[in-house]
Design an enzyme around this catalytic site. Sequence first.
Site, PDB file in Angstrom:
ATOM      1  N   LYS A  51       0.823  -1.217   0.000  1.00  0.00           N
ATOM      2  CA  LYS A  51       0.000   0.000   0.000  1.00  0.00           C
ATOM      3  C   LYS A  51       0.857   1.268   0.000  1.00  0.00           C
ATOM      4  O   LYS A  51       0.629   2.181  -0.797  1.00  0.00           O
ATOM      5  CB  LYS A  51      -0.942  -0.013   1.210  1.00  0.00           C
ATOM      6  CG  LYS A  51      -1.735   1.266   1.413  1.00  0.00           C
ATOM      7  CD  LYS A  51      -2.818   1.070   2.440  1.00  0.00           C
ATOM      8  CE  LYS A  51      -2.277   0.492   3.737  1.00  0.00           C
ATOM      9  NZ  LYS A  51      -1.287   1.402   4.391  1.00  0.00           N
ATOM     10  N   THR A  65       4.040   1.483  -0.806  1.00  0.00           N
ATOM     11  CA  THR A  65       4.796   1.471  -2.061  1.00  0.00           C
ATOM     12  C   THR A  65       3.953   2.040  -3.196  1.00  0.00           C
ATOM     13  O   THR A  65       4.422   2.844  -4.010  1.00  0.00           O
ATOM     14  CB  THR A  65       5.237   0.037  -2.400  1.00  0.00           C
ATOM     15  OG1 THR A  65       6.061  -0.457  -1.330  1.00  0.00           O
ATOM     16  CG2 THR A  65       6.005  -0.028  -3.698  1.00  0.00           C
ATOM     17  N   ARG A  94       2.328   8.659   6.980  1.00  0.00           N
ATOM     18  CA  ARG A  94       2.586   8.588   8.418  1.00  0.00           C
ATOM     19  C   ARG A  94       4.059   8.272   8.680  1.00  0.00           C
ATOM     20  O   ARG A  94       4.750   7.717   7.839  1.00  0.00           O
ATOM     21  CB  ARG A  94       1.736   7.489   9.072  1.00  0.00           C
ATOM     22  CG  ARG A  94       0.254   7.769   9.075  1.00  0.00           C
ATOM     23  CD  ARG A  94      -0.516   6.534   9.507  1.00  0.00           C
ATOM     24  NE  ARG A  94      -0.266   5.427   8.592  1.00  0.00           N
ATOM     25  CZ  ARG A  94      -0.374   4.142   8.931  1.00  0.00           C
ATOM     26  NH1 ARG A  94      -0.701   3.803  10.158  1.00  0.00           N
ATOM     27  NH2 ARG A  94      -0.153   3.199   8.045  1.00  0.00           N
ATOM     28  N   LYS A 111       6.965  -6.592  11.085  1.00  0.00           N
ATOM     29  CA  LYS A 111       6.399  -5.987   9.878  1.00  0.00           C
ATOM     30  C   LYS A 111       7.435  -5.204   9.072  1.00  0.00           C
ATOM     31  O   LYS A 111       7.371  -5.120   7.852  1.00  0.00           O
ATOM     32  CB  LYS A 111       5.228  -5.078  10.253  1.00  0.00           C
ATOM     33  CG  LYS A 111       4.524  -4.440   9.058  1.00  0.00           C
ATOM     34  CD  LYS A 111       3.345  -3.606   9.525  1.00  0.00           C
ATOM     35  CE  LYS A 111       2.703  -2.842   8.381  1.00  0.00           C
ATOM     36  NZ  LYS A 111       3.545  -1.722   7.900  1.00  0.00           N
ATOM     37  N   ALA A 136      -3.467   1.785  12.660  1.00  0.00           N
ATOM     38  CA  ALA A 136      -4.886   1.738  12.292  1.00  0.00           C
ATOM     39  C   ALA A 136      -5.623   0.601  12.970  1.00  0.00           C
ATOM     40  O   ALA A 136      -6.850   0.597  13.005  1.00  0.00           O
ATOM     41  CB  ALA A 136      -5.035   1.607  10.786  1.00  0.00           C
ATOM     42  N   PHE A 158      -3.251  -0.290   7.251  1.00  0.00           N
ATOM     43  CA  PHE A 158      -3.841  -1.624   7.104  1.00  0.00           C
ATOM     44  C   PHE A 158      -4.975  -1.633   6.074  1.00  0.00           C
ATOM     45  O   PHE A 158      -4.986  -0.852   5.136  1.00  0.00           O
ATOM     46  CB  PHE A 158      -4.275  -2.180   8.457  1.00  0.00           C
ATOM     47  CG  PHE A 158      -3.113  -2.500   9.360  1.00  0.00           C
ATOM     48  CD1 PHE A 158      -2.104  -3.346   8.934  1.00  0.00           C
ATOM     49  CD2 PHE A 158      -3.003  -1.964  10.629  1.00  0.00           C
ATOM     50  CE1 PHE A 158      -1.017  -3.645   9.755  1.00  0.00           C
ATOM     51  CE2 PHE A 158      -1.927  -2.253  11.460  1.00  0.00           C
ATOM     52  CZ  PHE A 158      -0.932  -3.107  11.023  1.00  0.00           C
ATOM     53  N   PHE A 206       3.048  -8.958  -9.411  1.00  0.00           N
ATOM     54  CA  PHE A 206       4.193  -9.836  -9.166  1.00  0.00           C
ATOM     55  C   PHE A 206       4.506 -10.595 -10.458  1.00  0.00           C
ATOM     56  O   PHE A 206       3.621 -10.836 -11.291  1.00  0.00           O
ATOM     57  CB  PHE A 206       3.886 -10.823  -8.038  1.00  0.00           C
ATOM     58  CG  PHE A 206       3.957 -10.236  -6.658  1.00  0.00           C
ATOM     59  CD1 PHE A 206       4.989 -10.576  -5.798  1.00  0.00           C
ATOM     60  CD2 PHE A 206       2.995  -9.331  -6.203  1.00  0.00           C
ATOM     61  CE1 PHE A 206       5.067 -10.033  -4.518  1.00  0.00           C
ATOM     62  CE2 PHE A 206       3.062  -8.787  -4.934  1.00  0.00           C
ATOM     63  CZ  PHE A 206       4.105  -9.144  -4.088  1.00  0.00           C
ATOM     64  N   TRP A 247       7.054  -1.021  -7.402  1.00  0.00           N
ATOM     65  CA  TRP A 247       8.191  -1.568  -6.658  1.00  0.00           C
ATOM     66  C   TRP A 247       9.390  -1.767  -7.578  1.00  0.00           C
ATOM     67  O   TRP A 247      10.518  -1.393  -7.248  1.00  0.00           O
ATOM     68  CB  TRP A 247       7.813  -2.907  -6.006  1.00  0.00           C
ATOM     69  CG  TRP A 247       8.876  -3.425  -5.074  1.00  0.00           C
ATOM     70  CD1 TRP A 247       8.948  -3.224  -3.726  1.00  0.00           C
ATOM     71  CD2 TRP A 247      10.028  -4.207  -5.422  1.00  0.00           C
ATOM     72  NE1 TRP A 247      10.078  -3.826  -3.207  1.00  0.00           N
ATOM     73  CE2 TRP A 247      10.756  -4.430  -4.229  1.00  0.00           C
ATOM     74  CE3 TRP A 247      10.526  -4.731  -6.614  1.00  0.00           C
ATOM     75  CZ2 TRP A 247      11.947  -5.168  -4.193  1.00  0.00           C
ATOM     76  CZ3 TRP A 247      11.720  -5.457  -6.590  1.00  0.00           C
ATOM     77  CH2 TRP A 247      12.415  -5.676  -5.395  1.00  0.00           C
TER      78      TRP A 247
END
Length: 555
Positions: A71, A73, A94, A105, A273, A301, A381, A409
């Site tokens: 998200k 990225t 954030r 994470k 979140a 999230f 991907f 990415w």
Amino acid sequence: MKSDIQIAQEASMLPITEVAAGLGISADDLELYGKYKAKLSESYMDSIKDRPDGKLVLVTAVNPTPAGEGKTTTTIGIGEAMGRLGKKAVIALREPSLGPCFGIKGGAAGGGYAQVVPMEDLNLHFTGDFHAVTAANNLLAAILDNHIFQGNALNIDPKQIVWKRCLDINDRALRNIIVGLGKKTDGVVREDTFVITVASEIMAILCLAADMDDLKARLSRIIVAYKYDGTPVTAGDLNAVGSMAALLKDAMQPNLIQTIEHTPAIVHGGPFANIAHGCNSIRATRTALKMADYVITEAGFGADLGAEKFFDIKCRMAGLKPDAVVLVATVRALKYNGGVDKTELANENLEALAKGISNLEKHIENLQKFKVPVIVTLNRFTSDTDAELKFVEKFCRDRDCDFALSEAWEKGGEGAKDLATRILVTLENKISRFEPVYKDDLSLCEKIETVCKEIYGAAAVTYDPIALKAIKKAEEMGFGKVPVCLAKNQYSLSDDPKKLGRPTGFTVNIREAYMSAGAGFLVAITGTMMTMPGLPKKPAAEGIDVQNGKITGLF
């Protein structure tokens, strides 16, 4: 394949004064933290307050899985792509917490060639905002305990203290502690609790305050305890507001950094979140809207958590009206929701995809309830097959969502140009008629049940007696019209993290509730959620080091 930190460290950064100059911001409008970080001055923010607002685009996602969704990225990639398309855009994010950085994470600087830099600074101490929040929080706790020790003039009941200490590290040993042990001069013995800094009410206040006057007003309303007669005691009653505000003075100013492609990024505030409201600061978003034609922001999230709180709490309080929302998913995440083991996600599996896409479907339905145009993007991907991609695209278009692939990415802004173009088309052709999912005049329980049933898909809501008592007391004290902030696991739409896909027929249990009077919302804790996480068996901290003056192992 290079790691995220390798890519970030090899990036050629511009002095932040040059990045700012591209937005018409002079060096005198910045407060520099070295060459590549700065805070926006109060005088600059005041000078642009009458400019028209740009367009506001929220980026959110399906429920997170071990497969990864990307998200942040994607958010950064969109901002970079807007620059490549000749648009004046700013990203609003954030700040990362040290908890995930050293836990499981990882950081929150994006990934690959869609990152904000300096990545190591951002993920660690940055400009000290989190330390300021921690200090202000614990100063209030110290003043509270000292007041009781020095004679307790306010007649505070030590068994009804609700203010918690905080630390920005995952430390489960601090969830339940005893303070004041030792000699008589060491304080009053009582049970206490720590939360992670991002769950502190002061973090929420920092992110929701409009200016210093509003910050101090909110700090003064913080309920720290109750007297023996049941009346609340606030930070204002303890004369703690001025000193807390002094600690938070610099932290109130939004931070400016850049992406790998030199796109400006305002990064400020960082509530989780799942256990808080999950959005960057109102000041940062409002300032960004005056600085650029397009502001790309994110909420933590899945859309059931971050987006719901962005719409129902942040937008409600700030008067923001988002123009579009981007919903991020991956084929891998959808197959995982369809029951595929994470070791088999690279294999084509249309049957599992058809089953797991119900999670995406529910998030689309939820976002459309807020009457904001939705664009779905798949973070692509190499293992994704054409058949899988076409299946998801048709599914989204059949539900009145625009659609685009993202390869941010791997390719940075170039990989997100199609997505950015689709966003621009949506902004041009669809009108946002945004409204929150519940009205102010509903009761607190009705608001909780609206979120649980309309957004999560629950069949029913139950309350532990202690939670119901707290909700009733909040309404008796005059807080019945505030929004609600539900703390829920991020992995499932339900309060059970093992229920993947689109669970139905489940009951959400409200275990605990408390009033964050300064932030201006009621917190309702569901299921087994903890406000102080713990470290995993093998924490990421074990792989972080400094080699030849460079930090390694961050991700």
